[in-house]
Design a protein around this motif. Structure first.
Motif, PDB file in Angstrom:
ATOM      1  N   ASN A  25       0.797  -1.224   0.000  1.00 61.40           N
ATOM      2  CA  ASN A  25       0.000   0.000   0.000  1.00 61.40           C
ATOM      3  C   ASN A  25       0.829   1.272   0.000  1.00 61.40           C
ATOM      4  OD1 ASN A  25      -2.478  -1.383   0.052  1.00 61.40           O
ATOM      5  ND2 ASN A  25      -2.403  -1.580   2.273  1.00 61.40           N
ATOM      6  N   SER A  26       2.048   1.209   0.541  1.00 71.23           N
ATOM      7  CA  SER A  26       2.838   2.433   0.668  1.00 71.23           C
ATOM      8  C   SER A  26       4.319   2.154   0.474  1.00 71.23           C
ATOM      9  CB  SER A  26       2.621   3.065   2.042  1.00 71.23           C
ATOM     10  OG  SER A  26       3.203   2.257   3.053  1.00 71.23           O
ATOM     11  N   GLU A  27       5.040   3.203   0.101  1.00 70.63           N
ATOM     12  CA  GLU A  27       6.493   3.085  -0.060  1.00 70.63           C
ATOM     13  C   GLU A  27       7.180   2.891   1.286  1.00 70.63           C
ATOM     14  OE1 GLU A  27       7.502   5.449  -4.162  1.00 70.63           O
ATOM     15  OE2 GLU A  27       7.339   6.653  -2.339  1.00 70.63           O
ATOM     16  N   LEU A  39      10.830   2.557  -5.474  1.00 69.44           N
ATOM     17  CA  LEU A  39      10.655   3.762  -4.673  1.00 69.44           C
ATOM     18  C   LEU A  39      10.706   4.984  -5.577  1.00 69.44           C
ATOM     19  CD1 LEU A  39      13.037   3.021  -1.651  1.00 69.44           C
ATOM     20  CD2 LEU A  39      10.538   2.831  -1.686  1.00 69.44           C
ATOM     21  N   GLY A  40       9.840   5.935  -5.303  1.00 68.61           N
ATOM     22  CA  GLY A  40       9.913   7.220  -5.976  1.00 68.61           C
ATOM     23  C   GLY A  40      10.620   8.213  -5.075  1.00 68.61           C
ATOM     24  N   GLU A  41      11.057   9.319  -5.657  1.00 66.57           N
ATOM     25  CA  GLU A  41      11.561  10.400  -4.817  1.00 66.57           C
ATOM     26  C   GLU A  41      10.356  11.184  -4.269  1.00 66.57           C
ATOM     27  OE1 GLU A  41      14.279  10.835  -3.589  1.00 66.57           O
ATOM     28  OE2 GLU A  41      15.950  10.434  -4.958  1.00 66.57           O
ATOM     29  N   PRO A  42      10.436  11.648  -2.990  1.00 63.15           N
ATOM     30  CA  PRO A  42      11.607  11.673  -2.114  1.00 63.15           C
ATOM     31  C   PRO A  42      11.793  10.439  -1.246  1.00 63.15           C
ATOM     32  CG  PRO A  42       9.845  12.902  -1.109  1.00 63.15           C
ATOM     33  CD  PRO A  42       9.317  12.454  -2.444  1.00 63.15           C
ATOM     34  N   VAL A  88      18.138   3.125   5.483  1.00 64.86           N
ATOM     35  CA  VAL A  88      18.760   1.890   4.988  1.00 64.86           C
ATOM     36  C   VAL A  88      20.012   2.302   4.209  1.00 64.86           C
ATOM     37  CG1 VAL A  88      18.370  -0.275   3.761  1.00 64.86           C
ATOM     38  CG2 VAL A  88      16.419   0.960   4.740  1.00 64.86           C
ATOM     39  N   SER A  89      21.135   2.299   4.879  1.00 66.38           N
ATOM     40  CA  SER A  89      22.360   2.873   4.314  1.00 66.38           C
ATOM     41  C   SER A  89      22.874   2.137   3.088  1.00 66.38           C
ATOM     42  CB  SER A  89      23.461   2.907   5.381  1.00 66.38           C
ATOM     43  OG  SER A  89      23.733   1.590   5.867  1.00 66.38           O
ATOM     44  N   SER A  90      22.520   0.863   2.938  1.00 62.05           N
ATOM     45  CA  SER A  90      23.067   0.074   1.825  1.00 62.05           C
ATOM     46  C   SER A  90      22.222   0.141   0.557  1.00 62.05           C
ATOM     47  CB  SER A  90      23.234  -1.387   2.250  1.00 62.05           C
ATOM     48  OG  SER A  90      21.979  -1.974   2.552  1.00 62.05           O
ATOM     49  N   ILE A  91      21.166   0.951   0.550  1.00 59.11           N
ATOM     50  CA  ILE A  91      20.328   1.071  -0.653  1.00 59.11           C
ATOM     51  C   ILE A  91      21.153   1.614  -1.822  1.00 59.11           C
ATOM     52  CG2 ILE A  91      18.552   2.543  -1.720  1.00 59.11           C
ATOM     53  CD1 ILE A  91      16.784   2.131   0.617  1.00 59.11           C
ATOM     54  N   SER A  92      20.984   0.964  -2.970  1.00 63.93           N
ATOM     55  CA  SER A  92      21.554   1.471  -4.218  1.00 63.93           C
ATOM     56  C   SER A  92      20.474   1.377  -5.289  1.00 63.93           C
ATOM     57  CB  SER A  92      22.784   0.657  -4.635  1.00 63.93           C
ATOM     58  OG  SER A  92      22.432  -0.699  -4.865  1.00 63.93           O
ATOM     59  N   VAL A  93      20.664   2.069  -6.399  1.00 57.78           N
ATOM     60  CA  VAL A  93      19.684   2.054  -7.485  1.00 57.78           C
ATOM     61  C   VAL A  93      20.057   0.978  -8.497  1.00 57.78           C
ATOM     62  CG1 VAL A  93      18.697   3.335  -9.407  1.00 57.78           C
ATOM     63  CG2 VAL A  93      19.046   4.459  -7.206  1.00 57.78           C
ATOM     64  N   TYR A 144      12.335   4.462  -9.250  1.00 53.69           N
ATOM     65  CA  TYR A 144      13.577   3.689  -9.311  1.00 53.69           C
ATOM     66  C   TYR A 144      13.374   2.345  -8.599  1.00 53.69           C
ATOM     67  CZ  TYR A 144      15.322   8.389 -10.263  1.00 53.69           C
ATOM     68  OH  TYR A 144      15.502   9.638 -10.800  1.00 53.69           O
ATOM     69  N   ILE A 145      14.085   1.323  -9.050  1.00 60.40           N
ATOM     70  CA  ILE A 145      14.117   0.070  -8.297  1.00 60.40           C
ATOM     71  C   ILE A 145      15.340   0.117  -7.400  1.00 60.40           C
ATOM     72  CG2 ILE A 145      14.322  -2.438  -8.377  1.00 60.40           C
ATOM     73  CD1 ILE A 145      12.803  -2.458 -10.967  1.00 60.40           C
ATOM     74  N   ALA A 146      15.078   0.162  -6.094  1.00 58.92           N
ATOM     75  CA  ALA A 146      16.152   0.205  -5.103  1.00 58.92           C
ATOM     76  C   ALA A 146      16.573  -1.221  -4.748  1.00 58.92           C
ATOM     77  CB  ALA A 146      15.682   0.935  -3.855  1.00 58.92           C
ATOM     78  N   SER A 147      17.836  -1.372  -4.449  1.00 62.01           N
ATOM     79  CA  SER A 147      18.404  -2.693  -4.180  1.00 62.01           C
ATOM     80  C   SER A 147      19.138  -2.702  -2.848  1.00 62.01           C
ATOM     81  CB  SER A 147      19.361  -3.072  -5.312  1.00 62.01           C
ATOM     82  OG  SER A 147      20.136  -4.201  -4.958  1.00 62.01           O
TER      83      SER A 147
END
Length: 345
Positions: A38-40, A61-64, A73-78, A302-305
Motif C-alpha cells: 500500500n505504501s512506499e 521507490l519514488g523520490e523523495p 537503509v544505508s546500503s540502498i543502491s539504485v 527507481y528500483i532500489a536494491s
C-alpha cells in the motif's frame, strides 16, 4: 521523437496480460515476482529487514522516498532507473508523470490567469534546484501544517530534501501543446487508448483576455507527494495575478483523482490541481470537464536494491520486486513486457 505504430502498441498492451498468465503457468526461474504494497514506507521497511538479515531485496521507490529511505537503509543502491528504461523504448525524454489540470469551465473563462500562472511555473525546476529555496519550501510546508488548513497535515513537512532529491524528481515544464505527443504515447502504452485533442488546453487565439473583475478566488489542489514539488515556487512565494487571490490546498494523494468531482467532499471546488497524468486522462475519458494545461514531473521511479546483484531489468529474472499499486505497477509491468521479461503478481 520516435513514431510508434499503433498496431505495435496494441500488441504490446495485449502482451502485458499474456506475460502475467504465462508467468503463472511456467513458474520458471526467469519469472519476476511482483509483490504489491500500500505504501512506499512498507517497502523501505522490507529493505531495512533485508539489510539487517543480509538478504537480497528489491523495491520500487519514488523520490523523495528513495532519498529518505537511504537515511534509514544505508546500503540502498539504485538497480534500475524507470526514466532511462522508458527513454530507451520510446525515445521520449522521460514520461509525463504528473500534470497541471484545470476545470474546463475555469480554463475557458479565465485564460488571463492561466497564462500568468503558467509563466510563474516555467522556472520552478531551476528555482527548486537551489538549496536556499529548498529550505524555504521546507519552512513553508511546516507553516502550512501549523495553520492546519482543511484539517489535513501534509507528510511532506518535517523531511529534509537535497539537491539530489530534486534532480531525481525530473521536474520540468512543458505546455499542453508541447507535451501532447508524449502524453498521447504514454497513456496509449499504459491504457491502450489515446486522449482526445480536447483534453489539451490551448490558449485563445486572441491572447489573454481581460483580468477578473473584482477579487476572484482560485483554489489550487496538490496531492501529498512528489507532484506537489511541481508548484513549489508559487506555493512558497505565492503568485500575484491582478484580480485574483490564490489558495493552495494539499490533500491525500488518493483523493486527488476525485478533486474535480462534485462528490469530492472539498470545501471549495478545485479550479486547478496537480494530478497523475494518466489519472487525469481517465477522468477526461469518462466525463470530460477538465483540461491538461502543462506537465511538470517526467518520472521519479527507481528500483532500489539491498545486497542485490541486479543492475538492469534483465538481471531481475527469477527475483522478487516489491512495488506499490496503480500507475507504479503498470509502468513496471509495461517495462518488463517490452523487454521480453515474464512476471507474476
Amino acid at each position: 521523437m520516435k513514431k510508434t505504430v499503433a498496431a505495435a502498441m496494441s500488441a504490446v498492451m495485449l502482451a502485458l496480460g499474456a506475460a502475467a498468465f504465462a508467468a503463472c503457468e511456467n513458474g520458471g526461474s526467469d519469472v519476476v515476482t511482483l509483490q504489491s504494497y500500500n505504501s512506499e514506507s512498507q517497502i523501505v521497511a522490507l529493505l531495512q529487514q533485508a539489510q539487517n538479515s543480509g538478504a537480497e531485496a528489491y523495491g520500487v521507490l519514488g523520490e523523495p522516498s528513495l532519498t529518505n529511505g537511504k537515511a534509514e537503509v544505508s546500503s540502498i543502491s539504485v538497480a534500475v532507473d524507470f526514466q532511462e528504461e522508458w527513454t530507451a523504448i520510446t525515445e521520449f525524454d522521460g514520461y509525463p508523470q504528473a500534470s497541471l489540470i484545470a476545470r474546463g469551465t475555469f480554463a475557458q473563462s479565465d485564460p488571463a490567469f492561466i497564462a500568468a500562472f503558467s509563466e510563474a511555473l516555467k522556472d520552478n525546476a531551476s528555482w527548486l534546484s537551489q538549496e536556499e529555496n529548498i529550505d524555504k519550501f521546507e519552512q513553508k510546508l511546516a507553516a502550512y501544517n501549523a495553520a492546519d488548513p482543511d484539517g489535513y497535515q501534509t507528510t511532506l513537512a518535517g523531511k529534509t530534501y537535497t539537491t539530489e532529491t530534486i534532480a531525481n524528481c525530473n521536474l520540468g515544464y512543458q505546455s499542453a501543446q508541447e507535451v501532447k505527443a508524449s502524453v498521447k504515447d504514454y497513456v496509449n502504452r499504459l491504457s491502450g487508448s489515446e486522449p482526445a485533442d480536447g483534453f489539451f488546453y490551448a490558449a485563445p487565439a486572441s491572447g489573454a483576455q481581460a483580468q477578473a473583475e473584482g477579487d476572484k478566488t482560485v483554489d489550487v489542489y496538490l496531492p501529498d507527494g512528489t507532484p506537489a514539488f511541481a508548484l513549489a515556487k508559487v506555493f512558497t512565494e505565492g503568485v500575484s495575478v491582478a484580480g485574483y487571490t490564490v489558495r493552495f490546498h494539499i490533500v491525500a494523494a488518493g483523493q486527488i483523482g476525485t478533486i474535480f468531482s462534485s462528490t469530492a467532499g472539498t470545501e471549495a471546488e478545485a479550479d486547478l490541481a496537480v494530478m497523475p497524468t494518466i489519472g487525469a486522462a481517465n477522468v477526461y475519458a469518462k466525463a470530460g470537464g477538465i483540461q491538461l494545461v502543462s506537465t511538470h514531473v517526467f518520472g521519479n521511479l527507481y528500483i532500489a536494491s539491498v545486497n542485490g546483484t541486479a543492475d538492469s531489468l534483465e538481471d531481475l529474472r527469477g527475483k522478487t520486486v516489491y512495488t506499490t499499486a496503480a500507475t507504479t505497477i503498470q509502468l513496471l509491468q509495461y517495462l518488463l513486457t517490452a523487454n521480453g521479461i515474464e512476471y507474476t503478481v
